[in-house]
Design a protein around this motif. Structure first.
Motif, short mmCIF file in Angstrom:
data_model
loop_
_atom_site.label_atom_id
_atom_site.label_comp_id
_atom_site.label_asym_id
_atom_site.label_seq_id
_atom_site.Cartn_x
_atom_site.Cartn_y
_atom_site.Cartn_z
N UNK A 1 -11.42 7.44 4.68
CA UNK A 1 -9.99 7.70 4.82
C UNK A 1 -9.17 6.47 4.46
N UNK A 2 -9.67 5.31 4.86
CA UNK A 2 -8.98 4.05 4.56
C UNK A 2 -8.86 3.83 3.05
N UNK A 3 -9.94 4.10 2.33
CA UNK A 3 -9.94 3.91 0.88
C UNK A 3 -8.99 4.88 0.20
N UNK A 4 -8.70 6.01 0.86
CA UNK A 4 -7.74 6.96 0.33
C UNK A 4 -6.30 6.61 0.71
N UNK A 5 -6.14 5.56 1.49
CA UNK A 5 -4.81 5.16 1.92
C UNK A 5 -4.33 5.86 3.17
N UNK A 6 -5.20 6.65 3.81
CA UNK A 6 -4.84 7.37 5.03
C UNK A 6 -5.17 6.50 6.24
N UNK A 7 -4.33 5.49 6.46
CA UNK A 7 -4.66 4.43 7.41
C UNK A 7 -4.62 4.89 8.86
N UNK A 8 -3.61 5.65 9.24
CA UNK A 8 -3.51 6.10 10.63
C UNK A 8 -4.70 6.99 10.99
N UNK A 9 -5.08 7.86 10.06
CA UNK A 9 -6.24 8.72 10.29
C UNK A 9 -7.52 7.89 10.40
N UNK A 10 -7.60 6.83 9.58
CA UNK A 10 -8.77 5.95 9.63
C UNK A 10 -8.87 5.25 10.98
N UNK A 11 -7.74 4.77 11.49
CA UNK A 11 -7.73 4.09 12.79
C UNK A 11 -8.26 5.02 13.88
N UNK A 12 -7.86 6.26 13.82
CA UNK A 12 -8.33 7.23 14.82
C UNK A 12 -9.85 7.35 14.79
N UNK B 1 -9.73 -4.61 1.29
CA UNK B 1 -8.52 -5.13 0.69
C UNK B 1 -8.79 -6.57 0.26
N UNK B 2 -8.17 -6.98 -0.82
CA UNK B 2 -8.41 -8.33 -1.34
C UNK B 2 -7.92 -9.39 -0.35
N UNK C 1 0.52 -2.12 -2.95
CA UNK C 1 -0.43 -1.58 -3.93
C UNK C 1 -1.86 -1.90 -3.53
N UNK C 2 -2.10 -3.12 -3.06
CA UNK C 2 -3.45 -3.50 -2.63
C UNK C 2 -3.85 -2.79 -1.35
N UNK C 3 -2.92 -2.63 -0.44
CA UNK C 3 -3.24 -1.92 0.80
C UNK C 3 -3.62 -0.47 0.53
N UNK C 4 -2.94 0.12 -0.46
CA UNK C 4 -3.21 1.52 -0.80
C UNK C 4 -4.40 1.67 -1.74
N UNK C 5 -4.89 0.55 -2.29
CA UNK C 5 -5.99 0.62 -3.24
C UNK C 5 -5.58 1.13 -4.60
N UNK C 6 -4.29 1.08 -4.93
CA UNK C 6 -3.79 1.54 -6.23
C UNK C 6 -3.38 0.32 -7.06
N UNK C 7 -4.29 -0.12 -7.93
CA UNK C 7 -4.07 -1.36 -8.69
C UNK C 7 -3.73 -1.10 -10.15
#
Length: 383
Positions: free
Chosen positions: A14-25, A309-310, A365-371
């Motif tokens: 989920x984190x790699x997809x940018x779904x951070x809140x869901x990943x935290x859960x 994340x870098x 962009x880096x947090x979302x993995x969209x480079x």
């Protein structure tokens, strides 16, 4: 019922997809089952910081450190999270020049299209003014101690004012250490070399030396000057010794190439041993450099997409300030062509740049993995 490991993997996806809140859960549910998993605390902390939850992030990262005190990456993340307003830059890289006559195999110089130049002493003084202003404005501790890299994507000895600039650093920031990475393959007078250590006060010189015979040197360091580099190295070491070795001088070899060549070529081993028999009594040591992609400049290794994340966003390299010879702020020293410009010190302060829209867009962009907008980052193997 999912296991702790399965929940972590779900969260990581989920984190790699940018779904951070869901990943935290998912990470929190994983820790409910296995609260002693250091890596889960670490990734949770990084994700929380990406969400802007600084206090919660620090708490999670400290939990990771308690469980695994030897994890340097966690310590780097903790140190990189600003405790005040300013970033405590541990390295300041000011590119006095991006010119170089060498075309080394591992260096993507043929791809560099930006203008070549040498930073004037006035511009260097202007940068130091900006940096001192940043320290005072953001309340960073003083006297401020850091490492000043007196080079960028070029050969520092091509700068006739190198010693003068190093002396500026020593005067303005006496607790800091000026350093250069150099080939030493530039014909310079004995007084120029002496001034680097004496008047300039350089505290570390790392010499790129990837072959110890003319043929092996030329095979990697194309367009170089083996005899001049070797002679300059010995002269510098001798003068440093006469001063009581105030400067650390190191010969940098290339992994695995240098040791492989020495192992299979008796003549190369003899040449290495002969040079080091001169240098070691003068206090010179050997350090190693591993190959890397130089952003998207080379393709030695697959891009490192597994890292969350870098570290230029959250980690060790976030605390590196990179300034081009024409006073542009870049996010990373691997940006050889100066493509990602965060701001211009002729027009903005350092604080304004690091609070600006371009920097925030870069971080997002880096947090979302969209480079996609940052090709130099997309091909990097050093996140």
């Amino acid at each position: 019922m999912s296991s702790a490991h399965e929940l972590f993997q779900e969260g990581f996806a989920l984190k790699k997809q940018g779904l951070l809140s869901e990943a935290v859960e998912k990470f929190n549910k994983s820790l409910e089952i296995d609260p002693d998993e250091a890596n889960t605390h670490k990734i949770l902390g990084i994700t929380l910081y990406q969400l802007g939850l600084k206090d919660e992030a620090i708490q999670a990262l400290y939990s990771a450190l308690e469980l695994d005190p030897g994890d340097r990456q966690v310590a780097d993340y903790v140190n990189a999270i600003p405790k005040g307003e300013g970033i405590p830059f541990t390295k300041v890289r000011v590119e006095n020049t991006n010119a170089c006559k060498y075309t080394c195999d591992m260096c993507p110089r043929e791809k560099m299209s930006r203008k070549t130049g040498i930073m004037s002493p006035e511009d260097y003084q202007g940068f130091l003014d900006r940096f001192e202003e940043y320290i005072e404005e953001t309340g960073l501790p003083q006297p401020f101690a850091t490492t000043f890299f007196m080079h960028g994507y070029g050969e520092p000895l091509l700068d006739p004012g190198l010693a003068e600039k190093s002396a500026m650093v020593r005067k303005r920031f006496p607790a800091s250490s000026p350093l250069i990475f150099t080939t030493l393959g530039v014909r310079r007078s004995e007084s120029y070399l002496k001034n680097l250590l004496d008047a300039g006060g350089l505290r570390n010189i790392v010499v790129s030396f990837y072959g110890f015979q003319q043929t092996t040197y030329d095979a990697i360091q194309n367009g170089g000057d083996f005899k001049t580099a070797r002679a300059n190295l010995i002269r510098l070491a001798e003068f440093n010794k006469s001063l009581g070795n105030p400067c650390i001088i190191q010969v940098q070899v290339l992994l695995p190439n240098t040791w492989d060549t020495i192992a299979r070529d008796p003549a190369e081993k003899a040449a290495f041993d002969e040079l080091m028999s001169i240098l070691e009594p003068l206090g010179v040591t050997v350090v190693e450099l591993s190959l890397h992609n130089f952003g998207d400049g080379r393709s030695y290794f697959p891009a490192d997409t597994d890292k969350t994340v870098c570290s230029v966003v959250h980690g060790l390299r976030r605390m590196h300030l990179n300034v081009s010879w024409d006073l542009k702020i870049l996010p990373c020293c691997f940006d050889y062509n100066g493509e990602v410009v965060l701001g211009d010190l002729r027009k903005q302060s350092i604080a304004e740049i690091y609070r600006g829209e371009k920097y925030e867009k870069f971080l997002a962009a880096h947090r979302a993995g969209n480079l996609d907008d940052y090709p130099v980052c997309k091909g990097c193997d050093q996140r």
